[in-house]
Design a protein around this motif. Structure first.
Motif, PDB file in Angstrom:
ATOM      1  N   GLY A   1      11.532  -1.258   3.211  1.00 55.21           N
ATOM      2  CA  GLY A   1      10.803  -1.421   4.384  1.00 55.21           C
ATOM      3  C   GLY A   1      11.582  -1.437   5.893  1.00 55.21           C
ATOM      4  N   PRO A   2      11.023  -1.785   6.902  1.00 54.76           N
ATOM      5  CA  PRO A   2      11.638  -1.605   8.098  1.00 54.76           C
ATOM      6  C   PRO A   2      12.988  -2.570   8.305  1.00 54.76           C
ATOM      7  N   GLY A   3      14.018  -1.628   8.432  1.00 54.51           N
ATOM      8  CA  GLY A   3      15.362  -2.264   8.345  1.00 54.51           C
ATOM      9  C   GLY A   3      16.080  -2.084   7.135  1.00 54.51           C
ATOM     10  N   GLY A   4      15.341  -1.738   6.022  1.00 57.30           N
ATOM     11  CA  GLY A   4      15.969  -1.334   4.651  1.00 57.30           C
ATOM     12  C   GLY A   4      16.976  -0.321   4.579  1.00 57.30           C
ATOM     13  N   TRP A   5      16.897   0.318   5.507  1.00 57.02           N
ATOM     14  CA  TRP A   5      17.970   1.560   5.597  1.00 57.02           C
ATOM     15  C   TRP A   5      19.023   1.609   6.725  1.00 57.02           C
ATOM     16  N   GLY A   6      19.007   0.554   7.545  1.00 50.86           N
ATOM     17  CA  GLY A   6      19.821   0.255   8.677  1.00 50.86           C
ATOM     18  C   GLY A   6      18.972  -0.011  10.114  1.00 50.86           C
ATOM     19  N   PRO A   7      19.664  -0.206  11.004  1.00 48.40           N
ATOM     20  CA  PRO A   7      19.050  -0.548  12.337  1.00 48.40           C
ATOM     21  C   PRO A   7      18.127   0.570  12.936  1.00 48.40           C
ATOM     22  N   TRP A   8      18.568   1.755  12.757  1.00 52.63           N
ATOM     23  CA  TRP A   8      18.109   2.974  13.387  1.00 52.63           C
ATOM     24  C   TRP A   8      17.204   3.701  12.483  1.00 52.63           C
ATOM     25  N   VAL A   9      17.727   3.964  11.351  1.00 52.89           N
ATOM     26  CA  VAL A   9      16.806   4.840  10.435  1.00 52.89           C
ATOM     27  C   VAL A   9      16.114   3.800   9.543  1.00 52.89           C
TER      28      VAL A   9
ATOM     29  N   GLU B   1      11.291   3.971  -5.029  1.00 58.32           N
ATOM     30  CA  GLU B   1      11.632   2.750  -4.334  1.00 58.32           C
ATOM     31  C   GLU B   1      11.454   3.072  -2.660  1.00 58.32           C
ATOM     32  N   VAL B   2      10.506   1.954  -1.997  1.00 51.16           N
ATOM     33  CA  VAL B   2      10.101   2.126  -0.805  1.00 51.16           C
ATOM     34  C   VAL B   2      11.085   1.239   0.045  1.00 51.16           C
TER      35      VAL B   2
ATOM     36  N   ALA C   1       0.779  -1.183   0.044  1.00 50.71           N
ATOM     37  CA  ALA C   1      -0.091   0.048   0.101  1.00 50.71           C
ATOM     38  C   ALA C   1       0.682   1.164   0.152  1.00 50.71           C
ATOM     39  N   LEU C   2       1.715   1.197   0.612  1.00 53.71           N
ATOM     40  CA  LEU C   2       2.840   2.190   0.799  1.00 53.71           C
ATOM     41  C   LEU C   2       3.466   2.530  -0.804  1.00 53.71           C
ATOM     42  N   ARG C   3       3.975   1.439  -1.186  1.00 52.81           N
ATOM     43  CA  ARG C   3       4.294   1.786  -2.561  1.00 52.81           C
ATOM     44  C   ARG C   3       3.490   2.157  -3.497  1.00 52.81           C
ATOM     45  N   ALA C   4       2.194   1.737  -3.587  1.00 59.58           N
ATOM     46  CA  ALA C   4       1.225   2.079  -4.514  1.00 59.58           C
ATOM     47  C   ALA C   4       0.962   3.740  -4.240  1.00 59.58           C
ATOM     48  N   LEU C   5       1.119   4.104  -2.921  1.00 59.10           N
ATOM     49  CA  LEU C   5       0.927   5.570  -2.734  1.00 59.10           C
ATOM     50  C   LEU C   5       1.978   6.203  -3.212  1.00 59.10           C
ATOM     51  N   ALA C   6       3.277   6.002  -3.073  1.00 58.10           N
ATOM     52  CA  ALA C   6       4.380   6.658  -3.490  1.00 58.10           C
ATOM     53  C   ALA C   6       4.413   6.600  -4.898  1.00 58.10           C
ATOM     54  N   GLY C   7       4.002   5.736  -5.674  1.00 59.60           N
ATOM     55  CA  GLY C   7       3.997   6.023  -6.916  1.00 59.60           C
ATOM     56  C   GLY C   7       5.011   5.102  -7.804  1.00 59.60           C
ATOM     57  N   PRO C   8       4.724   5.019  -9.261  1.00 62.02           N
ATOM     58  CA  PRO C   8       5.942   4.342  -9.960  1.00 62.02           C
ATOM     59  C   PRO C   8       7.176   4.793 -10.038  1.00 62.02           C
ATOM     60  N   GLY C   9       8.185   4.066  -9.948  1.00 60.49           N
ATOM     61  CA  GLY C   9       9.343   4.544 -10.026  1.00 60.49           C
ATOM     62  C   GLY C   9      10.107   5.058  -8.462  1.00 60.49           C
TER      63      GLY C   9
ATOM     64  N   GLY D   1      13.746   2.916   7.511  1.00 61.96           N
ATOM     65  CA  GLY D   1      13.116   2.768   6.050  1.00 61.96           C
ATOM     66  C   GLY D   1      12.408   4.044   5.621  1.00 61.96           C
ATOM     67  N   GLY D   2      12.075   3.888   4.307  1.00 56.46           N
ATOM     68  CA  GLY D   2      11.273   5.002   3.889  1.00 56.46           C
ATOM     69  C   GLY D   2      11.203   5.132   2.469  1.00 56.46           C
ATOM     70  N   ALA D   3      11.205   6.304   2.274  1.00 58.98           N
ATOM     71  CA  ALA D   3      11.360   6.801   0.663  1.00 58.98           C
ATOM     72  C   ALA D   3      11.596   8.001   0.397  1.00 58.98           C
ATOM     73  N   TRP D   4      12.277   8.367  -0.735  1.00 64.11           N
ATOM     74  CA  TRP D   4      12.573   9.743  -1.189  1.00 64.11           C
ATOM     75  C   TRP D   4      11.707  10.109  -2.389  1.00 64.11           C
ATOM     76  N   LEU D   5      10.845  11.112  -2.310  1.00 67.30           N
ATOM     77  CA  LEU D   5       9.921  11.596  -3.334  1.00 67.30           C
ATOM     78  C   LEU D   5      10.317  12.703  -3.693  1.00 67.30           C
TER      79      LEU D   5
END
Length: 263
Positions: A58-66, A55-56, A45-53, A68-72
């Protein structure tokens, strides 16, 4: 956007963070949205909201403390989604109230991620979407800086003097990298302590020195002296030793000032 994020299964609420939340932003500053979730987060659902192209992570994807998330990019403006596990934030807040904290290795945080940042983000943020009221309640609770945390962070300033001693050994061997790393961390420890003494949340290294040098616990000339230390530590044993001597004086003055204020 915050309202739509709050509808994603698993999301509890959304806060505005960073310089825009604190009113310190410039026209081109990013919009930082803290996306607080609990349990299983619906990444599809997050990826659908972010839109095509987009990258979202998930938890732990950016490291142990930051987490995850996305840059839009929205109308040419940078908007960052930053995931935060609300249960973990609550545990960190409980630790802060007891004077406990961690410093973790995290990409993008050269001096480490200091766990009280989680509580500070809530205290300094602005609630944008909060259907259950949990974020507003946590923000109210974090509004008062915990005295045990202040005591722990100011007491930990001793590490700066220890690091300067280690830097002196590196200076003898003209080890510029080691000296620079020791002095950078020593300054980071002192900055955290100066912030804490003023009962002020320090969220990360960016911009921290400019704030710290104006706080009451900072000794005279703190900012300029740090800039000289880190700007050109030297290359020879003699020049590095001179830098370390200046760092030893600064660390000693800062630690003494903190002890006198606490006493």
């Amino acid at each position: 956007m915050a309202g739509r994020l709050a509808e994603v299964p698993g999301v509890v609420g959304v806060m505005l963070g960073g310089s825009r939340a604190r009113g310190e932003h410039r026209p081109g500053s990013d919009w930082d949205l803290g996306v607080y979730y609990r349990g299983d987060l619906d990444l599809a659902a997050l990826r659908a909201l972010a839109g095509p192209g987009v990258e979202v992570a998930g938890p732990g994807g950016w490291g142990p403390w930051v987490n995850g998330g996305a840059w839009l990019r929205v109308d040419g403006v940078a908007v960052d989604w930053i995931l935060r596990d609300l249960d973990r934030v609550e545990r960190v807040w409980a630790d802060c109230r007891e004077g406990r904290y961690e410093v973790g290795v995290q990409a993008g945080h050269p001096l480490g991620f200091w766990s009280p940042c989680y509580a500070g983000e809530v205290a300094l943020g602005r609630v944008l979407a909060d259907p259950s009221g949990e974020l507003a309640d946590l923000r109210r609770r974090t509004a008062v800086y915990p005295e045990p945390l202040r005591e722990a962070l100011t007491a930990a300033a001793w590490e700066a003097e220890f690091l300067v001693g280690a830097a002196a050994k590196g200076a003898a061997g003209a080890d510029t990298l080691y000296v620079s790393l020791c002095l950078s961390r020593a300054v980071g420890v002192l900055v955290q302590a100066v912030f804490a003494e003023d009962r002020r949340w320090c969220l990360n290294e960016k911009g921290a020195l400019a704030v710290a040098e104006a706080l009451p616990a900072a000794p005279a000339g703190f900012g300029p002296r740090v800039r000289r230390l880190l700007g050109a530590p030297g290359e020879t044993p003699e020049s590095l030793a001179a830098t370390v001597a200046a760092a030893r004086a600064l660390a000693g003055e800062t630690v003494a000032a903190l002890r006198n204020r606490t006493g």
